[in-house]
Design an enzyme around this catalytic site. Structure first.
Site, PDB file in Angstrom:
ATOM      1  N   GLY A 146       0.820  -1.209   0.000  1.00 23.78           N
ATOM      2  CA  GLY A 146       0.000   0.000   0.000  1.00 23.78           C
ATOM      3  C   GLY A 146       0.852   1.255   0.000  1.00 23.78           C
ATOM      4  N   ALA A 147       1.822   1.308   0.920  1.00 28.72           N
ATOM      5  CA  ALA A 147       2.669   2.487   1.028  1.00 28.72           C
ATOM      6  C   ALA A 147       3.846   2.154   1.937  1.00 28.72           C
ATOM      7  CB  ALA A 147       1.892   3.659   1.602  1.00 28.72           C
ATOM      8  N   MET A 148       4.868   3.031   1.929  1.00 31.21           N
ATOM      9  CA  MET A 148       6.079   2.744   2.702  1.00 31.21           C
ATOM     10  C   MET A 148       6.549   4.002   3.411  1.00 31.21           C
ATOM     11  SD  MET A 148       8.322   0.632   3.704  1.00 31.21           S
ATOM     12  CE  MET A 148       9.647   1.146   4.792  1.00 31.21           C
ATOM     13  N   GLU A 149       6.863   3.825   4.703  1.00 35.05           N
ATOM     14  CA  GLU A 149       7.119   4.958   5.597  1.00 35.05           C
ATOM     15  C   GLU A 149       8.562   5.457   5.590  1.00 35.05           C
ATOM     16  OE1 GLU A 149       6.439   1.755   6.682  1.00 35.05           O
ATOM     17  OE2 GLU A 149       7.718   1.221   8.382  1.00 35.05           O
ATOM     18  N   ASN A 150       9.322   5.325   4.479  1.00 36.84           N
ATOM     19  CA  ASN A 150      10.710   5.796   4.434  1.00 36.84           C
ATOM     20  C   ASN A 150      10.840   7.156   5.116  1.00 36.84           C
ATOM     21  OD1 ASN A 150      11.083   3.686   2.352  1.00 36.84           O
ATOM     22  ND2 ASN A 150       9.841   5.083   1.150  1.00 36.84           N
ATOM     23  N   GLU A 161       1.289   5.716   7.700  1.00 38.86           N
ATOM     24  CA  GLU A 161       2.703   5.920   7.356  1.00 38.86           C
ATOM     25  C   GLU A 161       3.277   7.093   8.150  1.00 38.86           C
ATOM     26  OE1 GLU A 161       3.792   3.452   5.854  1.00 38.86           O
ATOM     27  OE2 GLU A 161       1.902   2.690   5.042  1.00 38.86           O
ATOM     28  N   HIS A 215       4.208   6.030  11.649  1.00 38.84           N
ATOM     29  CA  HIS A 215       5.441   5.249  11.697  1.00 38.84           C
ATOM     30  C   HIS A 215       6.667   6.127  12.004  1.00 38.84           C
ATOM     31  CE1 HIS A 215       4.655   1.106  10.886  1.00 38.84           C
ATOM     32  NE2 HIS A 215       4.187   1.254   9.671  1.00 38.84           N
ATOM     33  N   GLU A 273       4.216  -2.637  13.279  1.00 36.48           N
ATOM     34  CA  GLU A 273       2.965  -2.701  12.509  1.00 36.48           C
ATOM     35  C   GLU A 273       1.731  -2.841  13.397  1.00 36.48           C
ATOM     36  OE1 GLU A 273       2.874  -1.627   9.738  1.00 36.48           O
ATOM     37  OE2 GLU A 273       4.945  -1.810   9.059  1.00 36.48           O
TER      38      GLU A 273
HETATM   39 ZN    ZN Z   1       3.076  -0.060   8.452  1.00 36.56          ZN
END
Ligand code: ZN
Length: 875
Positions: A267-271, A304, A307, A326
């Site tokens: 879905g998405a990434m919290e970089n 995100e 996070h 998570e």
């Molecule tokens: Zn996550």
């Protein structure tokens, strides 16, 4: 597969022998290759007992090493070795600078891990182990380093060059190329690294933190999608404020960026500072996005963002701890969504997902604890158990401690571990220290898999005014353990008087939390003047299955009177389950199907009660899903469940036609569209009414659906009308609407995905050949995970009648796609195979057909670790 992939165990964890103090990266993006230059300052880890002479770095086979030097000394082939997955340097000093240059080819990267191209935009996905596809590194979350990244590319084609942190320098080269250097002051593991380069446009806003710091907010997308970013921006600002208010957490960098890309596995990434999002989780507009889509954007943007503290500032020691970030963050985003929208509706939706998808995972061959003890491929553990059950575990701690002590615990956790890589035990320890509570037994939720079952009986003694609840808990065996020790379970309970009011309990509270810790316990309530009707597991206070022999009359009573909104819905579900299970049995025995008056009466009362939240009315009037009824069956009879539900819905439609028609009209909205909770609720009920009306079999309702389809000013109404007609018996009308819809929206990739999904989920005969035809359509692309999920994933996961066709055609189709995807994109392939792994739940003929296909996948060419793990554990 040349060798059997090895299993990695939590018990084998060791601290890293080396740490990386700083990481300097330079990316030169060219059409046929990318050069990655890395300069790493390494030092021995003082915490490591052993002192190996050499150094082992992770690195994928696809890396082509061009240069390697230690403290400026170029190494030759005799100084190091490279084999699958690792670079080993024979001898290194205690402190040194390691320089490497590798060549990679993002254009050929269809696995979408590491650096790849999405429609001409360079982007990265490094969690969990994608960074090792970019360069040689200590690619594990407990190695945290300060990153400085320079990106060089052609200026005309890639005007935007992004990485983590703050931009510190930029310039133009003479050959039409330009560069930007980014510095991230916060040490982070490689999985949080990100790079984006492309011809992107952005919208911009600012946020002032509680302490008065200005943060620039930039959301990037292709130019054609710029008008679909406003909702994400509003959601981002709301989440930043909420995290300050509810958790006391402020944002820490000067800039926060989100980039939308169309090719993305998750879905998405919290970089850190640079989130990369699947377009489906960030773009939203009235014309192209449903209400559910708007809510998803709000939830994922928040997730995100949250996070940044629960994941980035405090990260995981190793991937067995994935739920540390998570589970906690899903709990945080669920509470945020509950505060922004309807709390009860949000809870109902989360529980529906948990009880179908997670409970079936817990009952299948891939069942694992929230903190798994072993894995072959970590990508396979981004599961409902780690995320959703992990969030339920955090919710139970919240319930046991209460909001104030929970907040004190989370403050302590962030304070103790800021800048560290820690474990779920550290999280629980902070909660214990802040509250003074002993959570030793509670921690079994992290180490034992399986869904506990509560069997509850009661008795009332009028002479003593005493009411007793007797609770037994048990947990079925799962692959990691056949015997389970009792869980510590918070069971929230209220007691209703015969008049339908809450009886005052301990300290005059109307809801009490009973704590189950043993396999059998009795709870006694004194001063109870009349026999109560118990409202059990209020708010779904624990992820368990609960059995209590409610009569139909008691369930109707709870539907009307329970002060707990969740349990009012739950009573309707339980009533629906009892009635549908009887219909399923009738269908199997060849008896005539007759709908119970109790259900009609209860539905009528709810429909006519205009004081209720329309969203809750819609939820209550939705029968238990095919998936949930399957989950409750010992052996899943797909056809009988489908037939019973269809019969019940058709009968309800005829019995309540007038009421549905009135409610439909009541819910028409004559003001401008808003994705607000109030309007979302009205559209939800309106479209539910339309779904029943279409079943009444009158042409006027088809006309009503067609009119809604053509007049709609928003995608919720347009898509609902389309799906309802496509899934009905009006097949000519359906074809016309499908082609109209496609020609209207063929340029909107996300809308086309829903067009694919509506056809893939069609329960009518012939859906499989339709899906096969659509795979040849211009709208489909096997390399784009969103397309694969919308067509193949939806057919296999959300079209039970056709997927489980008795001739095995659905199973064969899925196996073919898994084999094809195994080479292209192993993560997606291994996720798709899930429906086949649940073969034990079906009749013998289907079991055999499903196992044959699993075996065929197993016997096919070289299997990725991802697919190998899931299939080998399932056979
Ligand atoms: Zn996550």
């Amino acid at each position: 597969m040349s060798t059997t992939p090895s299993v990695i165990y939590l018990k084998d964890y060791q601290v890293p022998p080396f740490l990386i103090e700083s990481t300097q990266l330079r990316f030169e993006l060219e059409d046929d290759r990318t050069l990655v230059k890395a300069e790493l300052r390494l030092t021995r880890n003082p915490e490591c007992q052993v002192k190996p002479r050499g150094l082992l770095m992770h690195g994928d086979e696809s890396l082509r090493l061009c240069r390697l030097a230690v403290d400026g000394q170029v190494l030759t082939a005799k100084d190091y070795s490279i084999d699958a997955g690792a670079l080993t340097i024979a001898e290194v000093p205690d402190q040194f600078i390691l320089e490497s240059v590798v060549e990679i080819d993002p254009a050929k990267n269809t696995a979408l891990e590491g650096l790849y191209l999405s429609d001409g935009v360079y982007c990265t996905q490094c969690e969990a182990e994608g960074f090792r596809r970019i360069t040689y590194y200590l690619d594990r979350p407990d190695v945290m380093s300060v990153f400085t990244t320079t990106v060089v590319a052609d200026k005309a084609r890639f005007p935007v060059l992004l990485s983590n942190g703050n931009p510190v320098a930029e310039g133009d080269d003479s050959d039409g190329r330009h560069w930007v250097t980014w510095e991230d002051p916060f040490p982070k593991p490689a999985y949080l690294f990100a790079l984006v380069a492309g011809d992107l446009k952005h919208i911009e806003d600012t946020f002032t933190t509680a302490s008065g710091k200005q943060v620039a907010l930039r959301l990037f997308a292709e130019e054609k999608d710029l008008d679909k970013l406003d909702h994400a921006m509003t959601s981002l600002k709301a989440s930043m404020r909420w995290d300050e208010q509810v958790y006391g957490r402020e944002y820490d960098l000067e800039i926060y960026m989100i980039v939308a890309v169309d090719f993305f596995n998750m879905g998405a990434m919290e970089n850190k500072g640079l989130n990369v999002f699947n377009t489906s989780c960030v773009l939203a507009s009235q014309k192209t996005t449903t209400d559910a889509g708007f809510q998803r954007v709000e939830a994922v943007v928040a997730h995100e963002y949250f996070h940044n503290w629960s994941g980035n500032r405090v990260t995981c020691r190793d991937w067995f701890q994935l739920s540390l970030k998570e589970g906690f963050t899903v709990f945080r985003d669920a509470e945020f969504s509950a505060d922004m929208n309807s709390r009860t509706v949000k809870r109902v939706e989360d529980v529906q997902l948990l009880r179908t998808a997670q409970f079936s995972e817990d009952a299948g061959p891939m069942a694992h604890p929230v903190r798994p003890a072993s894995f072959i491929e970590i990508s396979n553990f981004y599961t409902m158990t780690v995320y959703e059950k992990g969030a339920e575990v955090v919710r139970m701690i919240h319930t046991l401690l209460g909001p104030d002590q929970f907040r004190a615990g989370s403050d302590l956790y962030f304070e103790r571990h800021d800048g560290q890589a820690v474990t779920t035990d550290d999280f629980v320890a902070a909660m214990e220290a802040a509250s003074g509570r002993d959570l030793t037994q509670f921690k079994r939720w992290y180490s034992q898999a399986g869904t506990p079952v509560l069997d509850i009986t009661d008795e009332y003694d009028p002479s003593e005014s005493v009411y007793r609840l007797r609770v037994k808990q048990a947990c079925p065996p799962t692959p990691e353990a056949s015997e389970k020790a009792p869980f510590h379970i918070p069971l929230q309970v209220g007691l209703l008087s015969p008049e339908g009011t809450d009886m005052p309990l301990e300290n005059d509270a109307t809801t009490v939390t009973l704590e189950l810790t043993e396999s059998e316990q009795t709870f006694t309530f004194t001063g109870i003047p009349q026999k109560p009707v118990p409202s059990l597991l209020r708010g779904f206070s624990a992820p368990v299955k609960l059995n209590y022999a409610y009569s139909q009359a008691e369930l109707v009573f709870l539907m009307q009177h329970d002060s707990d909104g969740f349990n009012r819905w739950e009573a309707a579900q339980k009533l629906g389950v009892i009635i549908l299970q009887a219909l399923i049995a009738d269908y199997q025995a060849g008896r005539e199907l007759v709908l119970s008056d109790a259900l009609v009466g209860a539905y009528r009362a709810v429909l006519n009660d205009t004081t209720l939240d329309p969203a809750m009315v819609a939820k209550v009037l939705t029968l238990p899903s095919q998936a949930y009824l399957g989950e409750l069956s010992t052996q899943i009879d797909v056809d009988a469940i489908h037939a019973a539900r269809e019969f019940a819905m058709n009968a309800l439609a005829c019995a309540l036609e007038a009421e549905f028609s009135q409610a439909y009209k009541r819910c028409l909205i004559d003001v401008a569209y808003q994705p607000s909770a109030e309007q979302v609720a009205q559209r939800m009920l309106k479209n539910l009414c339309l779904s029943y009306l279409l079943r009444a079999g009158k042409p006027e309702y088809l006309a009503l659906a067609q009119q809604q389809f053509s007049d709609a000013d928003n995608m919720t109404d347009e898509q609902a009308a389309l799906a309802l007609v496509v899934h009905s018996n009006y097949q000519d009308a359906a074809q016309a609407m499908l082609s109209q819809f496609y020609s209207r929206w063929s340029q909107e990739s996300l809308v086309v995905n829903s067009w694919l999904a509506v056809q893939a989920s069609n329960p009518c005969p012939g859906a499989l050949s339709q899906v096969e035809a659509l795979m040849q359509h211009e709208a489909f692309n096997m390399k784009n995970p969103n397309k694969v999920r919308s067509l193949i994933g939806v057919f296999c996961g959300q079209n039970p009648v056709n997927f489980h066709a008795k001739d095995g055609s659905g199973y064969r189709f899925l196996a073919d796609q898994v084999v094809a995807l195994n080479e292209l994109n192993p993560q997606i392939a291994s996720r798709l195979v899930a429906p086949l792994t649940k073969w034990k739940r079906y009749d013998e003929t289907r079991q055999q057909l499903m196992r044959d296909q699993l075996q065929r996948i197993m016997d096919s060419a070289e299997l990725s670790r991802d697919v190998y793990e899931v299939v080998s554990k399932s056979i």
